[in-house]
Design a protein around this motif. Sequence first.
Motif, mmCIF file in Angstrom:
data_model
loop_
_atom_site.group_PDB
_atom_site.id
_atom_site.type_symbol
_atom_site.label_atom_id
_atom_site.label_comp_id
_atom_site.label_asym_id
_atom_site.label_seq_id
_atom_site.Cartn_x
_atom_site.Cartn_y
_atom_site.Cartn_z
ATOM 1 N N ASP A 8 -75.076 -42.223 22.045
ATOM 2 C CA ASP A 8 -73.838 -41.621 21.543
ATOM 3 C C ASP A 8 -73.799 -40.111 21.702
ATOM 4 N N ASP A 9 -74.938 -39.461 21.497
ATOM 5 C CA ASP A 9 -75.009 -38.001 21.611
ATOM 6 C C ASP A 9 -76.452 -37.596 21.876
ATOM 7 N N PHE A 10 -76.684 -36.300 22.079
ATOM 8 C CA PHE A 10 -78.009 -35.816 22.433
ATOM 9 C C PHE A 10 -79.029 -36.092 21.327
ATOM 10 N N ASP A 11 -78.667 -35.841 20.072
ATOM 11 C CA ASP A 11 -79.615 -36.049 18.973
ATOM 12 C C ASP A 11 -80.042 -37.505 18.866
ATOM 13 N N THR A 12 -79.084 -38.410 18.979
ATOM 14 C CA THR A 12 -79.401 -39.846 18.953
ATOM 15 C C THR A 12 -80.296 -40.218 20.129
ATOM 16 N N ALA A 13 -79.987 -39.684 21.304
ATOM 17 C CA ALA A 13 -80.788 -39.971 22.496
ATOM 18 C C ALA A 13 -82.211 -39.459 22.324
ATOM 19 N N GLN A 14 -82.365 -38.268 21.770
ATOM 20 C CA GLN A 14 -83.703 -37.704 21.599
ATOM 21 C C GLN A 14 -84.516 -38.515 20.586
ATOM 22 N N GLN A 15 -83.886 -38.943 19.502
ATOM 23 C CA GLN A 15 -84.587 -39.782 18.528
ATOM 24 C C GLN A 15 -85.029 -41.099 19.172
ATOM 25 N N GLN A 16 -84.149 -41.687 19.963
ATOM 26 C CA GLN A 16 -84.480 -42.938 20.655
ATOM 27 C C GLN A 16 -85.593 -42.705 21.673
ATOM 28 N N ALA A 17 -85.548 -41.597 22.393
ATOM 29 C CA ALA A 17 -86.575 -41.297 23.402
ATOM 30 C C ALA A 17 -87.940 -41.119 22.754
ATOM 31 N N VAL A 18 -87.991 -40.413 21.637
ATOM 32 C CA VAL A 18 -89.260 -40.217 20.928
ATOM 33 C C VAL A 18 -89.785 -41.550 20.416
ATOM 34 N N ALA A 19 -88.910 -42.356 19.825
ATOM 35 C CA ALA A 19 -89.318 -43.647 19.274
ATOM 36 C C ALA A 19 -89.833 -44.592 20.358
ATOM 37 N N GLU A 20 -89.212 -44.569 21.539
ATOM 38 C CA GLU A 20 -89.595 -45.482 22.620
ATOM 39 C C GLU A 20 -90.572 -44.855 23.607
ATOM 40 N N GLY A 21 -90.831 -43.548 23.487
ATOM 41 C CA GLY A 21 -91.729 -42.866 24.417
ATOM 42 C C GLY A 21 -91.178 -42.803 25.829
ATOM 43 N N LYS A 22 -89.870 -42.687 25.957
ATOM 44 C CA LYS A 22 -89.219 -42.646 27.271
ATOM 45 C C LYS A 22 -88.647 -41.260 27.533
ATOM 46 N N PRO A 23 -88.551 -40.888 28.794
ATOM 47 C CA PRO A 23 -87.817 -39.661 29.140
ATOM 48 C C PRO A 23 -86.312 -39.897 28.979
ATOM 49 N N MET A 24 -85.576 -38.811 28.981
ATOM 50 C CA MET A 24 -84.116 -38.895 28.894
ATOM 51 C C MET A 24 -83.500 -38.444 30.213
ATOM 52 N N VAL A 25 -82.304 -38.911 30.469
ATOM 53 C CA VAL A 25 -81.494 -38.373 31.553
ATOM 54 C C VAL A 25 -80.192 -37.893 30.915
ATOM 55 N N LEU A 26 -79.931 -36.600 31.089
ATOM 56 C CA LEU A 26 -78.731 -35.977 30.540
ATOM 57 C C LEU A 26 -77.739 -35.796 31.682
ATOM 58 N N PHE A 27 -76.528 -36.278 31.479
ATOM 59 C CA PHE A 27 -75.480 -36.147 32.488
ATOM 60 C C PHE A 27 -74.371 -35.313 31.874
ATOM 61 N N PHE A 28 -74.284 -34.043 32.283
ATOM 62 C CA PHE A 28 -73.253 -33.132 31.790
ATOM 63 C C PHE A 28 -72.009 -33.337 32.637
ATOM 64 N N PRO A 81 -67.007 -29.900 21.257
ATOM 65 C CA PRO A 81 -67.625 -28.837 20.453
ATOM 66 C C PRO A 81 -68.968 -29.235 19.848
ATOM 67 N N ARG A 82 -69.187 -30.524 19.649
ATOM 68 C CA ARG A 82 -70.466 -30.990 19.093
ATOM 69 C C ARG A 82 -71.602 -30.848 20.101
ATOM 70 N N SER A 83 -71.276 -30.617 21.364
ATOM 71 C CA SER A 83 -72.288 -30.489 22.417
ATOM 72 C C SER A 83 -72.678 -29.045 22.700
ATOM 73 N N ALA A 84 -72.138 -28.101 21.981
ATOM 74 C CA ALA A 84 -72.349 -26.673 22.274
ATOM 75 C C ALA A 84 -73.821 -26.292 22.273
ATOM 76 N N ALA A 85 -74.587 -26.766 21.304
ATOM 77 C CA ALA A 85 -76.006 -26.411 21.227
ATOM 78 C C ALA A 85 -76.782 -26.968 22.416
ATOM 79 N N THR A 86 -76.467 -28.177 22.824
ATOM 80 C CA THR A 86 -77.146 -28.792 23.969
ATOM 81 C C THR A 86 -76.792 -28.063 25.258
ATOM 82 N N ILE A 87 -75.540 -27.708 25.408
ATOM 83 C CA ILE A 87 -75.093 -26.986 26.607
ATOM 84 C C ILE A 87 -75.775 -25.623 26.681
#
Length: 164
Positions: free
Chosen positions: A53-73, A112-118
């Motif tokens: 759904d968003d970067f924070d959710t993706a990062q939590q899931q990545a840490v929990a599963e030990g997987k890398p992320m792919v970010l598509f801006f 606007p919720r993506s400003a910190a990630t950007i």
Amino acid sequence: MSNASSLTAAPTNASRKRFFHFWRCFWLAFLVISLGYAWYCFYVPANSVAWADDFDTAQQQAVAEGKPMVLFFTSQWCVPCRIMKRNVWADDQVSAVVNESLVPVAIDIYDPRSAATIERYRVAATPVTVVTDSQGNPLQWKQGGLSKADFLDLLVAPEPSTDS
């Protein structure tokens, strides 16, 4: 003398009809081609990528599963993004690889919720594809549209060396 008079003579009714028929066909063809190109630029089929759904959710899931992320801006108006969504993200092989080994997240640069990630990844244009570790540290980075082959190469590219 008849040649000279035929050059200066007014166009006949038949030649006018041919002239207008040509332009009518030209503009009709132009309209059809333009509509086809517009459809090509903006059509995006559904895909089976399991987007976070968003970067924070993706990062939590990545840490929990030990997987890398792919970010598509991306953004709504970005034509190369839409082409990439159609040619890369909608591909079954890409979906299988991404769902199996990565945590994908699409980030709209105008949300606007993506400003910190950007700001964190210093994204100034779209599309940008970033492969990160589970902590969000960039491993691979590519700005601009990617083909399916380029995207798959980006996923298997060697990690940057940390040796000094």
